[in-house]
Write an enzyme that holds these catalytic residues in place. Structure first.
Site, PDB file in Angstrom:
ATOM      1  N   GLU A   1       6.138   3.242   3.102  1.00 46.18           N
ATOM      2  CA  GLU A   1       5.603   1.700   2.550  1.00 46.18           C
ATOM      3  C   GLU A   1       4.706   1.778   1.541  1.00 46.18           C
ATOM      4  OE1 GLU A   1       3.318   3.727   6.163  1.00 46.18           O
ATOM      5  OE2 GLU A   1       5.288   3.734   5.548  1.00 46.18           O
ATOM      6  N   ASN A   2       4.648   2.401   0.542  1.00 47.39           N
ATOM      7  CA  ASN A   2       3.586   2.130  -0.497  1.00 47.39           C
ATOM      8  C   ASN A   2       3.579   0.793  -0.959  1.00 47.39           C
ATOM      9  OD1 ASN A   2       3.964   5.280  -1.271  1.00 47.39           O
ATOM     10  ND2 ASN A   2       6.086   4.337  -1.788  1.00 47.39           N
TER      11      ASN A   2
ATOM     12  N   HIS B   1       4.793  -2.609   7.841  1.00 45.78           N
ATOM     13  CA  HIS B   1       3.835  -1.703   7.329  1.00 45.78           C
ATOM     14  C   HIS B   1       2.767  -2.342   6.325  1.00 45.78           C
ATOM     15  CE1 HIS B   1       3.975   2.048   9.840  1.00 45.78           C
ATOM     16  NE2 HIS B   1       5.302   2.457   9.482  1.00 45.78           N
TER      17      HIS B   1
ATOM     18  N   GLU C   1       2.818   3.387  13.556  1.00 43.11           N
ATOM     19  CA  GLU C   1       4.268   3.510  13.552  1.00 43.11           C
ATOM     20  C   GLU C   1       5.135   3.070  14.852  1.00 43.11           C
ATOM     21  OE1 GLU C   1       5.903   4.551  11.329  1.00 43.11           O
ATOM     22  OE2 GLU C   1       4.380   5.730   9.906  1.00 43.11           O
TER      23      GLU C   1
ATOM     24  N   HIS D   1      10.644  -2.413   9.008  1.00 40.52           N
ATOM     25  CA  HIS D   1       9.807  -1.587   9.423  1.00 40.52           C
ATOM     26  C   HIS D   1       8.757  -1.355   8.251  1.00 40.52           C
ATOM     27  CE1 HIS D   1       8.717   2.148  11.725  1.00 40.52           C
ATOM     28  NE2 HIS D   1       8.124   2.557  10.627  1.00 40.52           N
ATOM     29  N   GLU D   2       9.203  -1.277   6.949  1.00 38.35           N
ATOM     30  CA  GLU D   2       8.491  -1.063   5.983  1.00 38.35           C
ATOM     31  C   GLU D   2       7.494  -2.262   5.670  1.00 38.35           C
ATOM     32  OE1 GLU D   2       7.942   1.820   5.251  1.00 38.35           O
ATOM     33  OE2 GLU D   2       9.749   2.443   6.564  1.00 38.35           O
TER      34      GLU D   2
ATOM     35  N   GLY E   1      12.691   8.694   5.470  1.00 47.49           N
ATOM     36  CA  GLY E   1      13.724   7.549   5.545  1.00 47.49           C
ATOM     37  C   GLY E   1      13.474   6.407   4.497  1.00 47.49           C
ATOM     38  N   ALA E   2      11.905   6.216   4.465  1.00 40.69           N
ATOM     39  CA  ALA E   2      11.354   5.263   3.651  1.00 40.69           C
ATOM     40  C   ALA E   2       9.890   5.427   3.799  1.00 40.69           C
ATOM     41  CB  ALA E   2      11.648   4.049   3.984  1.00 40.69           C
TER      42      ALA E   2
END
Length: 922
Positions: free
Chosen positions: A312-313, A349, A368, A345-346, A309-310
């Site tokens: 988080e780099n 992170h 998570e 969400h990202e 979905g994505a």
């Protein structure tokens, strides 16, 4: 990482291993690549006494025999070496080589320090062809005056994904060294790690490449070279290349031609890139939500091909386009909510996951679960009118309870030695880690208060760029002087170290209260032991029909008595536990109290909080499945719905009736069931028809828009003729003028599905044509799912074949397309046959690390409720044991358990359910 995450087989793994390896004093270089299967395969290389490699340049070494006792046969790395920096240079080529493959060339250098004297170096490597250096796959240099011993042997250990370096002497403790390698790999399109992505822009096929970690990207076979420049609104880096050398905290880069949008102030900017244009939702004031740490806002990029979905780099968050882009002309309110929550969400992170990292995968839920809870807080901050925090119960808690009530479930936290292999790591990225983690943290925040909850987070925050274990947090708030039955650690370990959850039963005649491990199949055997014997410390909030202040009662043992729970006779004197469902447990009452609650729903349902109206429905249906109460009591909770206008109770009812549909839509029960649901939903359908001036305007608020979607989706799917007529008319109007879609985006999924379900081959072909032409991914997703609604078996079989053709269905969408077909009663058996016939291909494409792979197994088996289907599933397990099930291994066990439970439930309840629907549908 947003739901749908997969463990990258390539450079993405490096960024994780850096911190994990540092804490475990290991060295790990994961400069590997993903390739199309059955091509350029690397031989399995392992030996107790391997000979020095003699393979020619850019080839793998010859195969030898494994020795299980050796370090290179263990999945966990030794603690003798500590990595300090990685430098990776990659050079991709976007024209095929002589063998017909796209390739990349590269080199790497990793500097490490020796923590304990050793003559062995283990380096993560997968599917790379190394260029030999003096007869070995790598070379070794000293740093700061150190002198490494000569290399004796090097070889590849494919089962554990290592490149093994055996030295002729010991590396010295306290000294630093540098390991160097050159390699060639295939630049595949399998969505893993460093991969090739193609898209069409104005008739021209273009390519994008995702690069993770500390990477220098050099020009390959492209004809121009220079600095990155802005051309109008586009950031073009495909034809105009740049050298990007990354420092430790510099962002990653994606090289392609992309639309650019910058939001925020000069000092606090958020930049978004995407292939397609598209709008944007309001920026999230993330820093003010919970923490004081100044987390920099990373760039955001939407990718045409992305398996998660994505992700988080640090510095550059990558997304599927449908999780980043919002266009009000095409996107529904669900699309908008998805974008807001995934971004939140990202960004969560960036702190937990990047600044603070887990020690090991066994505590993944902290990462998570935290982001899955905080995404609602971030979304609420961005869109306060939505009341989105109320959705946690329906979207997270009730979703995961269905899994956590199985004997094959697992705790939030594992023992470290339980999680070792890549497949085991992939498996823990499941609903337990995400949704149960979020639900338990919500419960913690509620009984602590949000202020003290933040204080605990700030202890983790103070760790900065370090790794964390849950104990560091659980002890952080024990000095808060709260009136709790024991320490926070003592409470929370009951919820994190044992699987499942309790059902709390209260008897309002005598005030007795008990708890018991809740299992959907009460006859199933729990093989996983618990040091707490499946007893929880439960925070029980409660209220009565007479009102009064909310109070919390702590249930610490299997049984107790609370005088306040003794309720006098009288219809208005009822007891309600778990107010607003802040606790992660189910509630059961004595029959008299259930009758009082049902009476209250029938007479004045608003007296019960809206979330608890949903709770009464969801708890009763699940209690009935577990044989705590009669199935008739559960069905009776839906009788008042003809007067209900709120989304949450309707959503709970429809989710639970969906199970009945799965069990009975191939039987005689389904006719009366359809009639009953049509009777109940028609008032809601008429309400929204009036409210929206015959479906031409959009209701206010998130919940009201969602309930409008419920109304039209349920009316059409259960056969209300007025809804079918509406869908057909709107679809035909669109067919007449395909450039002007008259259907409001919120309603498109339902209208498209209904029109295709009741329509002709011509209607399917038109939708397929519109799908192929769609330039906005939100629209393409709606059409792709609706195409699975056809009732023609030959069309569905053809569509299944399309799912494995990347020229028709992008690889990232293959699994969800098969799942959509399986959700169709006509397509379910077709999808099951298709999966059995193509298991090896599916497994090779998606089984290693794709988070969606477990969803594939669960989706195609969700209707299984007969002995014949159980035997098929058991045979499927046997037939494919040699291929394996990868990240779907636990899902297969859950499917077997669910099928057995379904068989029992149908046998015990079918007659009673048929009688109830026949009586109530009149």
């Amino acid at each position: 990482m947003a739901a749908g995450f997969f463990i990258s087989k390539t450079l993405g793994l490096v960024s994780v291993i850096l911190c994990l390896g540092a804490l475990a004093t290991i060295i790990a270089l994961s400069v590997v690549y993903a390739q199309e299967k059955n091509r350029n395969a690397t031989s399995a290389l392992s030996s107790a006494n391997p000979a020095p490699t003699a393979a020619p340049a850019t080839t793998a070494a010859p195969a030898t025999t494994a020795a299980p006792a050796n370090p290179w046969n263990k999945m966990r790395l030794p603690q003798s070496l500590l990595p300090e920096s990685y430098v990776v240079t990659l050079q991709p080529f976007l024209t095929k080589d002589a063998s017909g493959l796209y390739i990349f060339k590269g080199n790497s250098a990793v500097t490490f320090s020796c923590q304990e004297a050793t003559d062995l170096i283990l380096i993560h490597s997968k599917k790379l062809n190394y260029t030999q250096q003096n007869g070995f796959l790598i070379s070794l240099e000293g740093v700061d005056g150190s002198s490494p011993p000569p290399i004796a042997k090097t070889w590849l250990e494919a089962p554990t994904q290592y490149l093994v370096v055996q030295l002729s002497g010991q590396l010295e403790k306290g000294k630093k060294y540098k390991l160097l390698s050159d390699f060639v790999g295939e630049l595949a399109d399998d969505l893993a790690g460093f991969y090739r992505s193609e898209y069409v822009d104005e008739g021209v096929t273009r390519y994008g490449k995702r690069v993770d970690f500390h990477v220098s990207l050099l020009p390959g076979d492209l004809h121009s070279w220079g600095l990155t420049v802005h051309v109008h609104q586009y950031l073009c880096m495909l034809r105009i290349w740049m050298l990007v050398t990354h420092r430790h905290s510099d962002p990653c880069r994606v090289h392609t031609c992309m639309t650019s949008l910058t939001l925020g102030s000069q000092t606090d900017q958020l930049r978004i890139f995407s292939v397609q244009g598209g709008g944007w939702v309001r920026a999230l004031p993330w820093g003010a939500i919970l923490l004081t740490w100044p987390v920099p806002l990373p760039d955001q990029v939407g990718l045409p091909d992305f398996n998660a979905g994505a992700m988080e780099n640090w510095g550059l968050v990558t997304y599927r386009e449908n999780s980043l882009l919002y266009d009000p002309l095409f996107s529904s309110i669900g699309n908008k909510e998805r974008v807001v929550t995934v971004i939140a969400h990202e960004l969560a992170h960036q702190w937990f996951g990047n600044l603070v990292t887990l020690r090991w995968w066994n505590d993944l839920w902290l990462n998570e679960g935290f982001a899955s809870y905080v995404e609602y807080l971030g979304a609420d901050s961005a869109e306060p009118s939505w009341n989105i925090k109320d959705l946690i119960v329906q979207s997270e808690m009730y979703r995961v309870m269905k899994i956590d009530a199985l004997a094959s479930s697992h705790p939030l936290s594992f023992q470290e030695n339980e999680i070792n292999t890549p497949a085991q790591i992939s498996e823990v990225f499941d609903a337990i880690a995400y949704s149960k983690g979020a639900s338990v943290l919500r419960m913690l925040s509620n009984f602590l208060t949000e202020e003290i909850f933040k204080r605990g987070l700030q202890v983790w925050e103070s760790l900065g760029l370090r790794c964390a274990k849950q104990q560091a947090w659980l002890g952080a708030v024990d000095d808060a002087k709260l009136q709790l039955p024991t320490t926070i650690k003592g409470i929370m370990e009951r919820w994190t170290l044992q699987m499942g959850f309790p059902v709390v039963t209260v008897n309002t005649r005598n005030g007795s209260i008990t708890q018991k491990h809740f299992l959907l199949d009460p006859e199933s055997v729990v093989n996983r032991s618990s040091v707490f014997n499946y007893v929880w410390i439960v925070p029980v909030t409660w209220m009565t029909g007479q009102g009064g202040a909310l109070t919390t009662y702590w249930l610490e043992e299997t049984s107790a008595t609370e005088p306040s729970f003794t309720i006098p006779a009288g219809a208005a004197n009822w007891l309600l536990l778990n107010i607003n469902v802040t606790g992660y447990f189910r509630v059961n009452y004595d029959p008299e109290n259930w009758d009082k609650l049902l009476t209250q729903l029938d007479t004045s349902h608003q007296a019960i909080p809206v979330i608890n109206r949903a709770q009464i429905i969801d708890d009763t249906f699940n209690l009935a499945r577990a044989k705590y109460i009669d199935i008739g009591l559960a069905l009776n909770t839906t009788r008042y719905l003809s007067k209900e206008l709120e989304y949450l109770p309707w959503s709970a009812a429809l989710d639970n009736l969906a199970y009945f549909r799965l069990m009975f839509d191939r039987s005689e029960v389904y006719g009366p069931m359809q009639k009953y649901i049509r009777k109940q939903v028609d008032p809601l359908f008429q309400y929204f028809k009036t409210l929206t001036s015959n479906w031409t305007t959009v209701p206010n608020g998130l919940m009201e828009q969602y309930n409008e979607i419920n109304a039209i989706s349920t009316a059409c799917s259960y056969g209300i003729r007025e809804c079918w007529t509406l869908a057909t008319a709107l679809f035909n109007q669109w067919k007449t003028n395909s450039s002007n879609n008259p259907i409001i985006p919120n309603l498109r999924s339902s209208i498209y599905c209904s029109a295709i379900k009741t329509g002709s081959e011509e209607d399917w072909d038109f939708a397929w044509q519109m799908f192929q032409k769609a330039t906005v991914v939100a629209e393409a997703d709606k059409l792709r799912a609706a195409l699975a609604c056809s009732q023609e078996t030959w069309i569905l079989r053809r569509y299944l074949q399309y799912s494995l053709d990347p020229t028709k269905i992008r690889k990232q969408d293959a699994v969800s397309t098969i799942n959509s077909i399986a959700s169709n009663v006509v397509g379910q058996s077709l999808a099951w046959d298709f999966i059995r016939g193509n298991w090896k291909t599916l497994f090779e494409q998606y089984g290693g690390g794709s988070f969606s792979f477990s969803n594939l197994i669960l989706a195609v088996t969700q209707r299984f409720s007969s002995e014949f289907e159980l035997k098929q599933l058991e045979q499927f397990k046997v037939d494919n044991a040699d291929v394996g099930f990868g990240s779907g291994t636990r899902a297969l066990e859950q499917a077997l358990e669910k099928t057995k439970a379904n068989i029992k439930w149908v046998a015990e309840n079918k007659k009673a359910v048929l009688t109830w629907f026949e009586r109530e549908s009149g």
